[in-house]
Design an enzyme around this catalytic site. Structure first.
Site, PDB file in Angstrom:
ATOM      1  CE  LYS A   1      -4.388  -1.697   1.324  1.00 21.35           C
ATOM      2  NZ  LYS A   1      -5.256  -2.124   2.392  1.00 21.35           N
TER       3      LYS A   1
ATOM      4  CE  LYS B   1      -6.610  -8.218  -1.082  1.00 17.68           C
ATOM      5  NZ  LYS B   1      -6.390  -8.056   0.301  1.00 17.68           N
TER       6      LYS B   1
ATOM      7  CE  LYS C   1     -14.297  -4.374   2.153  1.00 14.89           C
ATOM      8  NZ  LYS C   1     -13.254  -4.304   3.131  1.00 14.89           N
TER       9      LYS C   1
HETATM   10  P1  TYM Z   1     -11.109  -6.418   4.863  1.00 18.95           P
HETATM   11  O1  TYM Z   1     -12.177  -5.419   5.126  1.00 18.95           O
HETATM   12  O2  TYM Z   1     -10.116  -6.118   3.791  1.00 18.95           O
HETATM   13  O3  TYM Z   1     -11.757  -7.810   4.514  1.00 18.95           O
HETATM   14  C1  TYM Z   1     -12.728  -8.409   5.370  1.00 18.95           C
HETATM   15  C2  TYM Z   1     -12.509  -9.912   5.386  1.00 18.95           C
HETATM   16  O4  TYM Z   1     -12.607 -10.433   4.064  1.00 18.95           O
HETATM   17  C3  TYM Z   1     -11.448 -11.192   3.753  1.00 18.95           C
HETATM   18  N1  TYM Z   1     -11.160 -11.014   2.323  1.00 18.95           N
HETATM   19  C4  TYM Z   1     -11.058 -12.010   1.451  1.00 18.95           C
HETATM   20  N2  TYM Z   1     -11.158 -13.350   1.594  1.00 18.95           N
HETATM   21  C5  TYM Z   1     -11.008 -14.110   0.486  1.00 18.95           C
HETATM   22  N3  TYM Z   1     -10.747 -13.601  -0.747  1.00 18.95           N
HETATM   23  C6  TYM Z   1     -10.644 -12.263  -0.938  1.00 18.95           C
HETATM   24  N4  TYM Z   1     -10.415 -11.770  -2.154  1.00 18.95           N
HETATM   25  C7  TYM Z   1     -10.795 -11.409   0.187  1.00 18.95           C
HETATM   26  N5  TYM Z   1     -10.743 -10.067   0.361  1.00 18.95           N
HETATM   27  C8  TYM Z   1     -10.969  -9.848   1.678  1.00 18.95           C
HETATM   28  C9  TYM Z   1     -10.340 -10.601   4.617  1.00 18.95           C
HETATM   29  O5  TYM Z   1      -9.289 -11.506   4.816  1.00 18.95           O
HETATM   30  C10 TYM Z   1     -11.099 -10.291   5.895  1.00 18.95           C
HETATM   31  O6  TYM Z   1     -11.203 -11.438   6.701  1.00 18.95           O
HETATM   32  N6  TYM Z   1      -7.784  -5.758   8.513  1.00 18.95           N
HETATM   33  C11 TYM Z   1      -9.073  -6.369   8.186  1.00 18.95           C
HETATM   34  C12 TYM Z   1     -10.210  -5.876   9.062  1.00 18.95           C
HETATM   35  C13 TYM Z   1      -9.928  -6.025  10.510  1.00 18.95           C
HETATM   36  C14 TYM Z   1      -9.955  -7.225  11.270  1.00 18.95           C
HETATM   37  C15 TYM Z   1      -9.613  -6.853  12.589  1.00 18.95           C
HETATM   38  C16 TYM Z   1     -10.235  -8.545  10.930  1.00 18.95           C
HETATM   39  C17 TYM Z   1      -9.602  -5.016  11.369  1.00 18.95           C
HETATM   40  N7  TYM Z   1      -9.400  -5.509  12.601  1.00 18.95           N
HETATM   41  C18 TYM Z   1      -9.537  -7.813  13.615  1.00 18.95           C
HETATM   42  C19 TYM Z   1     -10.149  -9.505  11.963  1.00 18.95           C
HETATM   43  C20 TYM Z   1      -9.805  -9.122  13.261  1.00 18.95           C
HETATM   44  C21 TYM Z   1      -9.400  -6.045   6.755  1.00 18.95           C
HETATM   45  O7  TYM Z   1      -8.877  -5.131   6.183  1.00 18.95           O
HETATM   46  O8  TYM Z   1     -10.376  -6.802   6.228  1.00 18.95           O
END
Ligand code: TYM
Length: 333
Positions: free
Chosen positions: A111, A193, A196
């Site tokens: 990033k 991947k 969003k």
């Molecule tokens: P975020 O918002 O990017 O994504 C939310 C969840 O979706 C999963 N994910 C995917 N899984 C499979 N294939 C994909 N292409 C894909 N894109 C996203 C992510 O792995 C995630 O589980 N940092 C985290 C949010 C967060 C969090 C936490 C999660 C903040 N604090 C504490 C767990 C525990 C994030 O950016 O997720």
């Protein structure tokens, strides 16, 4: 009861990758754990956001939790910034985190590609806030997609170090990363991947997509050369489509390969679109039926329930570090 926690960042509409990598497993575990699910809005701030859009997205993500079937009777649903303990514990954990640990984080490196000098400090500190999210609730299991694995390893390392240096304070959590669908790829580029923040929205199925958008996206999805429809890691585009099919139908890989042995790519794409539309219809109906008042009640109650647990852990961490003046004085009396 064992605790489970996970979150989604409101940086864009929730998509199929989020559902398959994370939310689907939240639902699967919902009855067996004490659950905490939250909208990680403070994490969204690590990249520039339009405040109005962000405020709407926070509600949209929380509403989607309810629409896919997270039950507020069984799970605590809240917004991260409503619980100030997350920010405070982040500071305490910052003081036990090493620069080198954060420098090694691949998400930061990706990033901050435009240059470290211009990257925000929040982006650098992102994994520590995530560790605070998890550790505040004495979490046992964190169901996430594969991209969060490295952040979870850091979370575990920080918990272990803090416990060793200051005494047993945090439970050391385990990630749960699904065997199938841990990393769903973009429909328009199978080497990226599904995300969003992808520049190409055609590659991403959003859970609120209308039926014609879904049909169009699957129709345009890239495929590999050849005509065979098989799970094959050397053909990532077709395998990605088949993984989606597998998760939508709950069929075995053999059943799917047999079914498509006499069919072509066009049929696979048609069937995928049909199944997807059918799957999303009730989710979208529920999404649209939840009123603002209902949502606010869920989030207000969620915040109150989350704070009971979070404040207890934060108080303990402060005591361990020696920065809980009032409690310390009464202890020494
Ligand atoms: P975020 O918002 O990017 O994504 C939310 C969840 O979706 C999963 N994910 C995917 N899984 C499979 N294939 C994909 N292409 C894909 N894109 C996203 C992510 O792995 C995630 O589980 N940092 C985290 C949010 C967060 C969090 C936490 C999660 C903040 N604090 C504490 C767990 C525990 C994030 O950016 O997720």
């Amino acid at each position: 009861m064992r605790r489970l926690l996970s979150g989604v960042k409101p940086t864009g509409p929730i998509h199929l990758g989020n559902y398959i990598g994370a939310l689907r497993n939240w639902l699967q575990f919902q009855l067996d754990y004490e659950n905490f699910f939250f909208v990680a809005d403070l994490h969204a701030l690590t990249v520039r956001q339009d405040p109005k859009v962000l405020a709407e997205r926070i509600r949209e993500i929380a509403r989607m939790f309810l629409a896919v079937g997270i039950d507020p009777q069984k799970s605590v649903i809240f917004v991260q910034s409503d619980v100030p303990e997350h920010s405070e514990l982040t500071w305490l954990l910052n003081c036990v985190t090493r620069m080198g640990e954060l420098e090694r984080m691949t998400q930061f490196k990706d990033k901050a590609r435009e240059g470290r000098e211009r990257a925000g400090v929040g982006l650098f500190d992102y994994p520590v806030l995530m560790a605070a999210d998890v550790l505040l609730y004495q979490t046992d299991v964190v169901p996430v997609g594969e991209d969060q694995k490295q952040h979870m390893e850091l979370t575990r390392d920080l918990a272990i170090r803090f416990n060793r240096d200051y005494g047993e304070t945090f439970r050391v959590p385990e990630p749960f990363i699904p065997e199938v669908g841990a990393r769903l790829m973009s429909l328009s580029n199978a080497s990226k991947k599904m995300s969003k923040s992808d520049d190409d929205p055609q590659g991403c199925i959003e859970l609120l997509d209308a039926p014609d958008a879904i049909t169009r996206k699957f129709k345009r999805a890239v495929t590999d050369s050849g005509t065979e429809i098989r799970f094959d890691p050397s053909r990532p585009a077709i395998t990605n489509l088949l993984v989606i099919y597998q998760l939508l139908t709950n069929q075995t890989r053999e059943e799917i390969e047999t079914h498509f042995s006499t069919r072509g790519y066009a049929q696979l794409k048609n069937e995928l679109a049909e199944r997807m539309i059918e799957f999303l219809k009730p989710v979208q109906e529920r999404f649209n039926s939840i009123t603002d008042a209902e949502l606010d009640t869920v989030l207000d109650e969620g915040c109150a329930r989350a704070r009971v647990v979070a404040s207890q852990t934060l108080g303990e961490a402060r005591r361990r570090l020696g920065v809980e003046r009032k409690a310390m004085r009464s202890m020494s009396q």
